[in-house]
Scaffold this active site. Structure first.
Site, mmCIF file in Angstrom:
data_model
loop_
_atom_site.group_PDB
_atom_site.id
_atom_site.type_symbol
_atom_site.label_atom_id
_atom_site.label_comp_id
_atom_site.label_asym_id
_atom_site.label_seq_id
_atom_site.Cartn_x
_atom_site.Cartn_y
_atom_site.Cartn_z
ATOM 1 N N GLU A 102 1.666 -0.397 -5.001
ATOM 2 C CA GLU A 102 0.723 0.667 -5.329
ATOM 3 C C GLU A 102 1.607 1.911 -5.476
ATOM 4 O O GLU A 102 2.048 2.486 -4.462
ATOM 5 C CB GLU A 102 -0.302 0.864 -4.214
ATOM 6 C CG GLU A 102 -1.316 1.942 -4.549
ATOM 7 C CD GLU A 102 -2.278 2.236 -3.413
ATOM 8 O OE1 GLU A 102 -3.476 2.426 -3.688
ATOM 9 O OE2 GLU A 102 -1.832 2.281 -2.246
ATOM 10 N N ASP A 159 0.831 -1.193 0.000
ATOM 11 C CA ASP A 159 0.000 0.000 0.000
ATOM 12 C C ASP A 159 0.873 1.253 0.000
ATOM 13 O O ASP A 159 1.877 1.331 0.725
ATOM 14 C CB ASP A 159 -0.888 -0.026 1.250
ATOM 15 C CG ASP A 159 -1.804 1.168 1.359
ATOM 16 O OD1 ASP A 159 -2.681 1.311 0.496
ATOM 17 O OD2 ASP A 159 -1.637 1.952 2.316
#
Length: 714
Positions: free
Chosen positions: A383, A347
């Site tokens: 990401e 993330d």
């Protein structure tokens, strides 16, 4: 208060609580502590029964407890300076979670005692709280790591064959009628035959799980009667979240991995190494803040009282500090070595490479991961953005990493929503985004292609809502993305208009077909295969309810969509031309054949004027089936059919002249204008031309009559 003896001499390594069969060694890093106390609790977690002062060597505090065993509950108290203006926030009145805890049991019950300062005080976090929070804190638990893995082995699916399925442990299983009631919403439910069989039939190869590291529900959400459903609020980087465990044990997570492996599925974890649950300077003191705030977090140089927040959550982990690099590396190795997971989706991964001058693809953490033998075989997916300056780094990560390709999502959505001018970029996304990856020595498979993921509209909502509808989140619909590149097909939300419904289903087929015929690694959002809706909510992070849970009751329309997705994935798996690991070069071989050719509807090559045609546009892509550049396990050329992709973004049907035959006749395989997505005359050869419906895509194949080896060597 219990007597405070010193713990028997132990070892300063490994960090965490380690059972050796005779007792437990405890070790905790803190470079600012003046004293560290280990608090041991009764097995029910209530009464503190012992408090031990730990010895220290360098910056590690440690001790050994003879007779300690799995199941023992503990926490830490760290004595040291409390000078927030200098970034120091030790407060021994706060029971702290071990950053290396293998299990965290019990719920966090919110109270003012969890804050290191006096809430409501005039000087805010510069004040000092003497309230004790132990009664409302979870406990760390000593774990027996032993587990019978039997003949478990990682599936090690090659990147070119990988199809990701993003799912939430609870959301996927909570409403499944064939999962035993006690297992719904749990690891056991995800490992159950009804779920694994669905995934196997669907054809995906890897389950990408939303965060399963132990996390907490934000104080604000709890006050609103909501929960942190997604789990991006980490409290422990080694402990699986036990709210998803039907048995309340870590072993259940391992059993899930073992069952998914047995079904041929890899397990990918969405991991949050960019921030923690402690928030900004006004957040609670739960672990890292009270242990060594300046080591674990990035503090502002001009004001160390505050955090350098490039995550939007209030804090950012200090990923250049050796203790944080060690924490992340130890966590990754633990989940691979002890839990047998197959990869990680990071993330806000740009944070991991941030240095003094911004993002650095040669950052120390990336180098540490690259050289680690335990991590050598796992999948690493970034990401590739955060909220800081220069945070959008699609295409910028080092070799060995794949990336969520936000450019792919935006282009495909915009084109099928009818926005003009996207035809040239759509061609680049179909080709594996060579403009982003090729010059950096990357592969098409490094582009993880997606149209929808957890963060945003589901596929159904993308074609049903023009605007977000997040009122249930308690933020007056201010949260969530405003620019979704969605199109509601003529009506906002649910409707009985059959014309609108038919168009929506065609749009779903268009988006899915584009996804699965593009070079790269496809990612399917869990539930999109059955038309899951969140009723227009594009930020369901706090919706732990039927808004987010999968609905497994399939009507005819939803079943038809599921059948279509299964056929698409099966088609991709047998077409090497769509699974290339090298980019197209577009140059003719000795026989004048190109690995890809771009065609106008009249059959002529695309011209600059055609690429810039007004409106959504139309084009054909002829992908050669024997110039794939791939070889099988024996080193033989990996060849298949040539694939013709006909894209019509216009509002009227359009006839396409078919390319001359170099093999068998062209055979239609998919046609999104029909309700089933199958051509009206499925399997019948066609010659001359093929009419592609308005706002539709058609896929045809042609088997080569040439010898693939001769064609490749020409």
């Amino acid at each position: 208060m219990p007597k405070k003896p010193h713990a028997r001499t132990g070892r300063p390594w490994p960090l965490g609580a380690t059972w050796d069969g005779h007792g437990v060694n405890f070790a905790l890093y803190s470079g600012v502590a003046e004293q560290v106390q280990l608090c041991l609790f009764d097995r029910d977690g209530g009464q503190e029964r012992r408090r031990l002062d730990l010895a220290h060597r360098g910056n590690v505090w440690y001790g050994y407890v003879p007779g300690g065993a799995p199941g023992d509950l503990y926490g830490y108290r760290v004595h040291g300076p409390y000078r927030p203006e200098q970034g120091l926030r030790c407060n021994p009145h706060k029971l702290l979670i071990d950053p290396y805890a293998r299990a965290i049991v019990g719920a966090l019950r919110w109270s003012d005692a969890h804050y290191g300062y006096v809430r409501g005080a005039e000087d805010a976090d510069l004040s000092y709280s003497t309230q004790d929070n132990a009664a409302d804190m979870p406990r760390c638990q000593v774990v027996d790591e032993r587990f019978d893995w039997g003949d478990d082995a990682p599936p090690q699916v090659p990147w070119r064959d990988t199809v990701f399925y993003e799912a939430h442990v609870k959301g996927l299983t909570q409403r499944h009628p064939d999962v035993p009631a006690a297992w719904r919403g749990t690891y056991a439910g995800l490992a159950s035959p009804p779920v694994t069989e669905h995934l196997r039939r669907l054809g995906v190869t890897a389950v990408d799980l939303l965060p399963v590291h132990a996390f907490v529900d934000d104080h604000r959400l709890v006050e609103l009667g909501l929960r942190n459903y997604w789990g991006y609020n980490t409290l422990g980087f080694f402990a699986p979240e036990l709210r998803y465990s039907a048995s309340g044990t870590v072993q259940e997570f391992k059993q899930m991995v073992k069952a998914l492996h047995a079904a041929g599925l890899e397990v990918i974890l969405d991991v949050v190494y960019n921030h923690t649950a402690e928030g900004n300077q006004l957040g609670p003191t739960l672990s890292w803040r009270g242990i060594d705030n300046a080591a674990y977090y990035r503090l502002r140089h001009d004001d160390p009282r505050r955090y350098d927040d490039v995550t939007g959550t209030g804090n950012t982990l200090h990923t250049r500090h050796p203790v944080v690099v060690r924490l992340i590396m130890d966590s990754l190795r633990y989940w691979v070595g002890e839990m047998h997971v197959d990869g990680f989706r990071f993330d806000l991964a740009t944070v991991l490479g941030r240095g003094p001058a911004g993002f650095d693809p040669l950052a120390g953490l990336f180098s540490a991961i690259a050289q680690d033998p335990v991590l050598a075989h796992v999948k690493l997916i970034a990401e590739p953005w955060d909220l800081g300056d220069g945070g959008y780094q699609v295409g910028g990560f080092p070799a060995g990493w794949a990336e969520w390709n936000g450019r792919y999502r935006d282009t495909v959505r915009a084109f099928w929503a009818g926005e003009p001018g996207h035809l040239p970029e759509l061609s680049r996304r179909l080709c594996g985004s060579s403009d982003l990856y090729q010059l950096r020595g990357r592969s098409p498979t490094d582009s993880v292609n997606f149209v929808t993921v957890h963060d945003g509209f589901t596929l159904h909502d993308l074609v049903s809502y023009q605007h977000k509808h997040n009122e249930a989140n308690g933020e007056d619909n201010r949260d969530g993305e405003n620019h979704n590149r969605s199109w509601n097909c003529g009506a906002e939300g649910e409707t009985d208009d059959e014309v609108v419904l038919a168009l929506r289903e065609r749009q779903k087929r268009n988006l899915l077909t584009t996804l699965f015929v593009s070079l790269g690694t496809p990612l399917l959002l869990g539930g999109d295969e059955v038309g899951r809706t969140q009723r227009g909510n594009n930020n369901g992070y706090c919706q732990d309810n039927e808004v987010s849970w999968h609905d497994w009751q399939l009507d005819e329309r939803r079943q038809r969509l599921l059948d279509y997705v299964q056929r698409l994935i099966a088609f991709r798996k047998v077409q090497p031309a769509l699974r290339r690991t090298t980019f197209f070069h577009g140059e003719p071989d000795a026989g004048g054949v190109r690995d890809i050719a771009w065609l106008q509807p009249n059959g002529e090559p695309m011209t600059p004027a055609e690429w810039e045609q007004p409106g959504p546009g139309a084009m054909g892509a002829l992908v050669c089936g024997w110039q794939t550049g791939e070889v099988d396990e024996r080193g033989a050329p990996l060849c298949g059919d040539s694939v013709l992709i006909l894209v019509n973004g216009q509002r009227n049907p359009l006839p396409f002249v078919l390319p001359p035959l170099r093999g068998d006749a062209w055979v239609p395989r998919f046609d999104t204008r029909t309700p089933s997505g199958l051509p009206q005359h499925e399997g019948r050869p066609v010659r001359g031309e093929y009419v592609v419906g308005a706002r539709s895509i058609a896929i045809l194949t042609q088997a080569s009559t040439e010898d693939p080896a001769d064609a490749l060597s020409a």
